[in-house]
Motif scaffolding. Structure first.
Motif, PDB file in Angstrom:
ATOM      1  N   GLU A   1       4.548   7.416  -5.456  1.00  0.00           N
ATOM      2  CA  GLU A   1       5.754   7.062  -4.709  1.00  0.00           C
ATOM      3  C   GLU A   1       5.464   5.927  -3.732  1.00  0.00           C
ATOM      4  N   VAL A   2       4.303   5.982  -3.077  1.00  0.00           N
ATOM      5  CA  VAL A   2       3.959   4.907  -2.139  1.00  0.00           C
ATOM      6  C   VAL A   2       3.747   3.598  -2.905  1.00  0.00           C
ATOM      7  N   GLU A   3       3.182   3.701  -4.101  1.00  0.00           N
ATOM      8  CA  GLU A   3       3.027   2.518  -4.954  1.00  0.00           C
ATOM      9  C   GLU A   3       4.408   1.910  -5.268  1.00  0.00           C
ATOM     10  N   THR A   4       5.363   2.785  -5.543  1.00  0.00           N
ATOM     11  CA  THR A   4       6.729   2.326  -5.829  1.00  0.00           C
ATOM     12  C   THR A   4       7.358   1.657  -4.605  1.00  0.00           C
ATOM     13  N   VAL A   5       7.148   2.264  -3.437  1.00  0.00           N
ATOM     14  CA  VAL A   5       7.656   1.646  -2.198  1.00  0.00           C
ATOM     15  C   VAL A   5       7.017   0.273  -2.019  1.00  0.00           C
ATOM     16  N   LYS A   6       5.705   0.205  -2.248  1.00  0.00           N
ATOM     17  CA  LYS A   6       4.982  -1.064  -2.087  1.00  0.00           C
ATOM     18  C   LYS A   6       5.570  -2.148  -2.995  1.00  0.00           C
ATOM     19  N   GLU A   7       5.758  -1.798  -4.258  1.00  0.00           N
ATOM     20  CA  GLU A   7       6.274  -2.785  -5.220  1.00  0.00           C
ATOM     21  C   GLU A   7       7.700  -3.215  -4.861  1.00  0.00           C
ATOM     22  N   THR A   8       8.492  -2.257  -4.380  1.00  0.00           N
ATOM     23  CA  THR A   8       9.862  -2.594  -3.987  1.00  0.00           C
ATOM     24  C   THR A   8       9.844  -3.524  -2.771  1.00  0.00           C
ATOM     25  N   LEU A   9       9.021  -3.176  -1.771  1.00  0.00           N
ATOM     26  CA  LEU A   9       8.949  -4.011  -0.567  1.00  0.00           C
ATOM     27  C   LEU A   9       8.515  -5.430  -0.889  1.00  0.00           C
ATOM     28  N   LYS A  10       7.575  -5.538  -1.841  1.00  0.00           N
ATOM     29  CA  LYS A  10       7.062  -6.872  -2.177  1.00  0.00           C
ATOM     30  C   LYS A  10       8.176  -7.799  -2.663  1.00  0.00           C
ATOM     31  N   ARG A  11       9.167  -7.224  -3.285  1.00  0.00           N
ATOM     32  CA  ARG A  11      10.278  -8.055  -3.770  1.00  0.00           C
ATOM     33  C   ARG A  11      11.065  -8.689  -2.635  1.00  0.00           C
ATOM     34  N   TYR A  12      11.001  -8.058  -1.448  1.00  0.00           N
ATOM     35  CA  TYR A  12      11.869  -8.513  -0.356  1.00  0.00           C
ATOM     36  C   TYR A  12      11.134  -9.165   0.813  1.00  0.00           C
ATOM     37  N   VAL A  13       9.934  -8.735   1.097  1.00  0.00           N
ATOM     38  CA  VAL A  13       9.349  -9.180   2.372  1.00  0.00           C
ATOM     39  C   VAL A  13       8.246 -10.233   2.231  1.00  0.00           C
ATOM     40  N   LEU A  14       7.807 -10.535   1.011  1.00  0.00           N
ATOM     41  CA  LEU A  14       6.737 -11.518   0.873  1.00  0.00           C
ATOM     42  C   LEU A  14       7.188 -12.875   1.403  1.00  0.00           C
ATOM     43  N   ASN A  15       6.292 -13.478   2.165  1.00  0.00           N
ATOM     44  CA  ASN A  15       6.531 -14.801   2.775  1.00  0.00           C
ATOM     45  C   ASN A  15       7.655 -14.797   3.812  1.00  0.00           C
ATOM     46  N   GLN A  16       8.042 -13.634   4.258  1.00  0.00           N
ATOM     47  CA  GLN A  16       9.028 -13.554   5.337  1.00  0.00           C
ATOM     48  C   GLN A  16       8.299 -13.674   6.673  1.00  0.00           C
ATOM     49  N   ARG A  17       8.837 -14.501   7.550  1.00  0.00           N
ATOM     50  CA  ARG A  17       8.246 -14.625   8.876  1.00  0.00           C
ATOM     51  C   ARG A  17       8.959 -13.682   9.845  1.00  0.00           C
ATOM     52  N   ILE A  18       8.156 -12.894  10.541  1.00  0.00           N
ATOM     53  CA  ILE A  18       8.729 -11.926  11.491  1.00  0.00           C
ATOM     54  C   ILE A  18       9.153 -12.682  12.749  1.00  0.00           C
ATOM     55  N   GLU A  19      10.415 -12.616  13.067  1.00  0.00           N
ATOM     56  CA  GLU A  19      10.947 -13.326  14.228  1.00  0.00           C
ATOM     57  C   GLU A  19      10.898 -12.417  15.459  1.00  0.00           C
ATOM     58  N   LYS A  20      11.106 -11.125  15.183  1.00  0.00           N
ATOM     59  CA  LYS A  20      11.228 -10.179  16.293  1.00  0.00           C
ATOM     60  C   LYS A  20      10.899  -8.768  15.771  1.00  0.00           C
ATOM     61  N   VAL A  21      10.306  -7.950  16.625  1.00  0.00           N
ATOM     62  CA  VAL A  21      10.062  -6.548  16.260  1.00  0.00           C
ATOM     63  C   VAL A  21      10.740  -5.673  17.299  1.00  0.00           C
TER      64      VAL A  21
END
Ligand SMILES: [Zn+2]
Length: 284
Positions: free
Chosen positions: A6-26
């Motif tokens: 399941e964590v592998e699935t979360v990882k693969e899903t996240l990769k589709r959206y957050v790769l190369n995203q710059r964090i502006e604010k936390v």
């Protein structure tokens, strides 16, 4: 609790959206979730970093950023929402990216954990990752497992759940791996033969691989409104099948407790020597 697939699935899903995203604010709403540093450090260090990769070790997610690492553990109920979440009282952490999209961490139980490390340190040598044992995929056969457990007088299932021995296995897959290996979950580890350890690692790899492949279809059909939690339906033979006939021999599956964990097994397919603990309380 999400396990390795399941964590592998979360990882693969996240990769589709957050790769190369710059964090502006936390935004951190629940500072106790930050395990290894104060919240100000977490926020200031992560701001303006870019997420270069998302990796997984055991049940931990690792966000590799350009100057540091975020380690995230979902524990029981943690999940991520990418750009789709209306904030509520269970939203504890939000990454806002430079394109104004967001990654929100949602956790009803608040058990999830975050860590931040800068890159002066080798991530695999730091806690919590340095406490993890090997993943079944890293093993060719059962010799590592045998070496780790053959002196221990504990039920084999309890040791399968011990992340410092094998990383990534939780309660569901531990029951399934014992069943597929035809080994009683109560069998004392010091009575496990090398051959049985081989069988267990072989089955662990097979079951986890199948689950990851199945999870892959979840990645493709990911619906943002449900949150990224890696949950998917896998074919289970014993877990959750109390009172139902065993798929192999038709004997009814039994559910009992082993060290406070619900434990499912077939009393016919998984015969094993009785395990007796120090209080002389015997199981089976
Ligand atoms: Zn059976």
């Amino acid at each position: 609790m999400p396990e390795l697939p399941e964590v592998e699935t979360v990882k693969e899903t996240l990769k589709r959206y957050v790769l190369n995203q710059r964090i502006e604010k936390v935004i951190v709403r629940y500072p106790k979730m930050i395990e290894n540093c104060d919240v100000v450090t977490f926020i200031t260090q992560l701001s303006f970093q870019t997420i270069l990769d998302v990796q997984r070790k055991g049940k931990f997610l690792i966000f590799i950023c350009d100057r540091g690492y975020i380690i995230s553990h979902l524990r029981m109920e943690g999940k991520y929402y990418y750009n789709s979440h209306t904030e509520d009282k269970h939203t504890h952490l939000i990454f806002v990216f430079h394109d104004h999209t967001t990654l929100a961490y949602h956790d009803v139980r608040k058990f999830g954990k975050f860590y931040y490390f800068d890159q002066t340190q080798k991530i695999e040598q730091l806690p919590p990752l340095n406490r993890l044992g090997k993943e079944p995929f890293e093993l060719l056969d059962g010799s590592y497992l045998y070496q780790k457990i053959h002196l221990l007088k504990k039920p084999i299932k309890t040791l399968l759940l011990d992340q410092s021995i094998l990383a990534g296995i939780g309660n569901i897959y531990a029951d399934e791996i014992c069943f597929a290996s035809k080994i009683s979950p109560f069998k004392s580890a010091n009575q496990m033969t090398k051959k049985e350890c081989n069988r267990m690692i072989e089955q662990a790899k097979k079951i986890l691989t199948e689950a990851i492949q199945l999870g892959g279809s979840t990645v493709r059909s990911y619906q943002s409104e449900h949150g990224i939690n890696g949950k998917f339906q896998t074919k289970l033979h014993v877990y959750g099948r109390e009172g139902l006939p065993c798929d192999i021999c038709q004997t009814n599956i039994i559910k009992t407790k082993l060290n406070q964990r619900g434990t499912h097994y077939c009393p016919h397919c998984q015969k094993g020597k009785k395990y007796v603990n120090r209080n002389n309380r015997s199981y089976r």
